[in-house]
Scaffold this motif. Sequence first.
Motif, PDB file in Angstrom:
ATOM      1  N   LEU A  15       0.828  -1.202   0.000  1.00 13.80           N
ATOM      2  CA  LEU A  15       0.000   0.000   0.000  1.00 13.80           C
ATOM      3  C   LEU A  15       0.866   1.257   0.000  1.00 13.80           C
ATOM      4  O   LEU A  15       0.587   2.226  -0.718  1.00 13.80           O
ATOM      5  CB  LEU A  15      -0.922  -0.012   1.219  1.00 13.80           C
ATOM      6  CG  LEU A  15      -1.890   1.165   1.354  1.00 13.80           C
ATOM      7  CD1 LEU A  15      -2.914   1.144   0.229  1.00 13.80           C
ATOM      8  CD2 LEU A  15      -2.597   1.128   2.710  1.00 13.80           C
ATOM      9  N   THR A  16       1.940   1.243   0.800  1.00 14.13           N
ATOM     10  CA  THR A  16       2.828   2.400   0.871  1.00 14.13           C
ATOM     11  C   THR A  16       3.555   2.626  -0.442  1.00 14.13           C
ATOM     12  O   THR A  16       3.756   3.778  -0.864  1.00 14.13           O
ATOM     13  CB  THR A  16       3.850   2.212   2.009  1.00 14.13           C
ATOM     14  OG1 THR A  16       3.150   1.993   3.243  1.00 14.13           O
ATOM     15  CG2 THR A  16       4.745   3.424   2.149  1.00 14.13           C
ATOM     16  N   LEU A  17       3.931   1.535  -1.126  1.00 15.68           N
ATOM     17  CA  LEU A  17       4.593   1.667  -2.426  1.00 15.68           C
ATOM     18  C   LEU A  17       3.678   2.342  -3.435  1.00 15.68           C
ATOM     19  O   LEU A  17       4.075   3.305  -4.112  1.00 15.68           O
ATOM     20  CB  LEU A  17       5.020   0.295  -2.937  1.00 15.68           C
ATOM     21  CG  LEU A  17       5.583   0.254  -4.367  1.00 15.68           C
ATOM     22  CD1 LEU A  17       6.852   1.093  -4.461  1.00 15.68           C
ATOM     23  CD2 LEU A  17       5.857  -1.186  -4.804  1.00 15.68           C
ATOM     24  N   GLY A  18       2.443   1.847  -3.536  1.00 17.16           N
ATOM     25  CA  GLY A  18       1.501   2.474  -4.456  1.00 17.16           C
ATOM     26  C   GLY A  18       1.237   3.920  -4.087  1.00 17.16           C
ATOM     27  O   GLY A  18       1.181   4.804  -4.960  1.00 17.16           O
ATOM     28  N   GLY A  19       1.098   4.192  -2.782  1.00 20.91           N
ATOM     29  CA  GLY A  19       0.858   5.555  -2.336  1.00 20.91           C
ATOM     30  C   GLY A  19       2.026   6.475  -2.617  1.00 20.91           C
ATOM     31  O   GLY A  19       1.843   7.638  -3.002  1.00 20.91           O
ATOM     32  N   THR A  20       3.260   5.963  -2.428  1.00 24.26           N
ATOM     33  CA  THR A  20       4.448   6.787  -2.670  1.00 24.26           C
ATOM     34  C   THR A  20       4.560   7.180  -4.133  1.00 24.26           C
ATOM     35  O   THR A  20       4.893   8.332  -4.459  1.00 24.26           O
ATOM     36  CB  THR A  20       5.710   6.025  -2.230  1.00 24.26           C
ATOM     37  OG1 THR A  20       5.617   5.704  -0.836  1.00 24.26           O
ATOM     38  CG2 THR A  20       6.961   6.858  -2.470  1.00 24.26           C
ATOM     39  N   VAL A  21       4.263   6.239  -5.031  1.00 27.05           N
ATOM     40  CA  VAL A  21       4.305   6.558  -6.464  1.00 27.05           C
ATOM     41  C   VAL A  21       3.279   7.627  -6.802  1.00 27.05           C
ATOM     42  O   VAL A  21       3.563   8.592  -7.532  1.00 27.05           O
ATOM     43  CB  VAL A  21       4.064   5.287  -7.300  1.00 27.05           C
ATOM     44  CG1 VAL A  21       3.944   5.623  -8.782  1.00 27.05           C
ATOM     45  CG2 VAL A  21       5.194   4.285  -7.095  1.00 27.05           C
ATOM     46  N   LEU A  22       2.067   7.483  -6.264  1.00 26.98           N
ATOM     47  CA  LEU A  22       1.026   8.479  -6.521  1.00 26.98           C
ATOM     48  C   LEU A  22       1.385   9.835  -5.921  1.00 26.98           C
ATOM     49  O   LEU A  22       1.145  10.887  -6.531  1.00 26.98           O
ATOM     50  CB  LEU A  22      -0.310   7.991  -5.961  1.00 26.98           C
ATOM     51  CG  LEU A  22      -0.978   6.852  -6.738  1.00 26.98           C
ATOM     52  CD1 LEU A  22      -2.195   6.333  -5.975  1.00 26.98           C
ATOM     53  CD2 LEU A  22      -1.394   7.316  -8.126  1.00 26.98           C
ATOM     54  N   LEU A  23       1.963   9.831  -4.713  1.00 26.20           N
ATOM     55  CA  LEU A  23       2.366  11.094  -4.088  1.00 26.20           C
ATOM     56  C   LEU A  23       3.451  11.791  -4.906  1.00 26.20           C
ATOM     57  O   LEU A  23       3.401  13.016  -5.104  1.00 26.20           O
ATOM     58  CB  LEU A  23       2.865  10.839  -2.670  1.00 26.20           C
ATOM     59  CG  LEU A  23       1.800  10.502  -1.620  1.00 26.20           C
ATOM     60  CD1 LEU A  23       2.457  10.095  -0.308  1.00 26.20           C
ATOM     61  CD2 LEU A  23       0.883  11.693  -1.390  1.00 26.20           C
ATOM     62  N   ALA A  24       4.423  11.012  -5.379  1.00 30.14           N
ATOM     63  CA  ALA A  24       5.488  11.608  -6.194  1.00 30.14           C
ATOM     64  C   ALA A  24       4.909  12.202  -7.478  1.00 30.14           C
ATOM     65  O   ALA A  24       5.285  13.307  -7.894  1.00 30.14           O
ATOM     66  CB  ALA A  24       6.544  10.552  -6.522  1.00 30.14           C
ATOM     67  N   GLY A  25       3.987  11.472  -8.092  1.00 28.91           N
ATOM     68  CA  GLY A  25       3.350  11.988  -9.300  1.00 28.91           C
ATOM     69  C   GLY A  25       2.539  13.246  -9.024  1.00 28.91           C
ATOM     70  O   GLY A  25       2.544  14.195  -9.819  1.00 28.91           O
ATOM     71  N   ALA A  26       1.835  13.262  -7.889  1.00 28.77           N
ATOM     72  CA  ALA A  26       1.024  14.435  -7.533  1.00 28.77           C
ATOM     73  C   ALA A  26       1.904  15.656  -7.293  1.00 28.77           C
ATOM     74  O   ALA A  26       1.566  16.772  -7.715  1.00 28.77           O
ATOM     75  CB  ALA A  26       0.180  14.124  -6.302  1.00 28.77           C
TER      76      ALA A  26
END
Length: 429
Positions: free
Chosen positions: A244-255
């Motif tokens: 979950l943290t991996l997916g969230g980190t990718v989305l946060l970086a993209g945001a």
Amino acid sequence: MDFGKLASQALNPWVILASLAAGAATGMALPEASMNLALVGDVYVDLLKMITLPFMVSAVIFSLQRLIRDGGAGSLLGRVAVVLGAFAVLSAVFGALAVLAIQPGANLSEETRQAFGKMVGANFDAGDVEMSLHGVDAADAKAPGLAQVVLGMVPANIFQALAQGEALKALVFSMLFGLAVGTVPGKISDGLTFSLVTVYQSCQVLMRWFSFPVPLVLFCMAATQLAKTGLGPLSAMIQFVLALTLGGTVLLAGAVWVTWQRSGKPLGTTLDALKGSFALALATRNSATCMPAMIECLVDRLGFARSRVELLVPLCISLLRTGPMLYYATATIFIAQMYGRPLGPDELAIVVVASVLAGFASAGMTGLVTVSLVGMVCGYLALPFEAAFILLLAVDPISDMVRTLVLVIGNTAAVSLMCPRPAGDASAA
């Protein structure tokens, strides 16, 4: 005394991380004393919730009124629809990719299986798993349908909705009322306009005041949580949390990248503008309470048009549930892996679509209710959910942090895409 500088120091990421680490260590070392600190976090969250609805209602009504008078409401609709759809799908897709990459539910060790068994109150041997985990899925049976979702958006009594803190109903009322006020002649509606501006700016002042105790609040909340659960649930579900943290980190970086590119400001300025929303999301795990910080970030720090931002932030927070969408896709595939259920391309597509639908259905929901909607997604694949629900609840405080961060920072990026690029100094907006 420079209160702005003090608030900035209180929200410094290093201060936030140090507060969390110190609180976790205290919770493990002094569990009984740490339980008494729960009151601090509860009071703080209630203080933030106290101003959320007045802030949202005043901002949406005033912003729509201005948009109607300026003739700018219609031009936003197409861009809003495209951005909402794209961000929703991407959130679910990255959740699915992260859990497929890490495979947290596959090839579980015997130690992990025993830890799961303790949490669900059963032996996780083959026979017991078959009996206890393939029964009737009560949570799925209660999953809301389209009719319930639509009915849940319409306030039969706006005063009752406000009293009960039903943010989605308040948003629907505010949008309709704002559209109506925009058609009323200015000489009649100016009194209401001044009142709304007063409420809005007062809520912003309160939010700045409430930023000072954030480090103390985080310390108390972290200490209380670790005292309650210890490290057992985390160690047993560590791979799920990592996915979950991996997916969230990718989305946060993209945001962050999208916000940086849209603002035209230096990367350091963009990161500094986002840190207030980041800290509040961690401290409160409540996206609605972060709306004032998001608006301040986009308008005052990055220079986006106030009239657009004040309308779109509450709208996106209520409808574009990027964090829950990420979570539903991750949790559903994790459950499938736990039970040895391989998912083909068609079934993975169903997970993505169902996660998006469940995310929209989660509007206005928090905590336990948000987690229960995983059963709605599992229902499309006939996956058992009842016992896995307990496992997900065991680590939900951590999962909730990821969900809220993705929702808040992701929606900040979405609003930056919906708004025109800043032109000139931020004060000109």
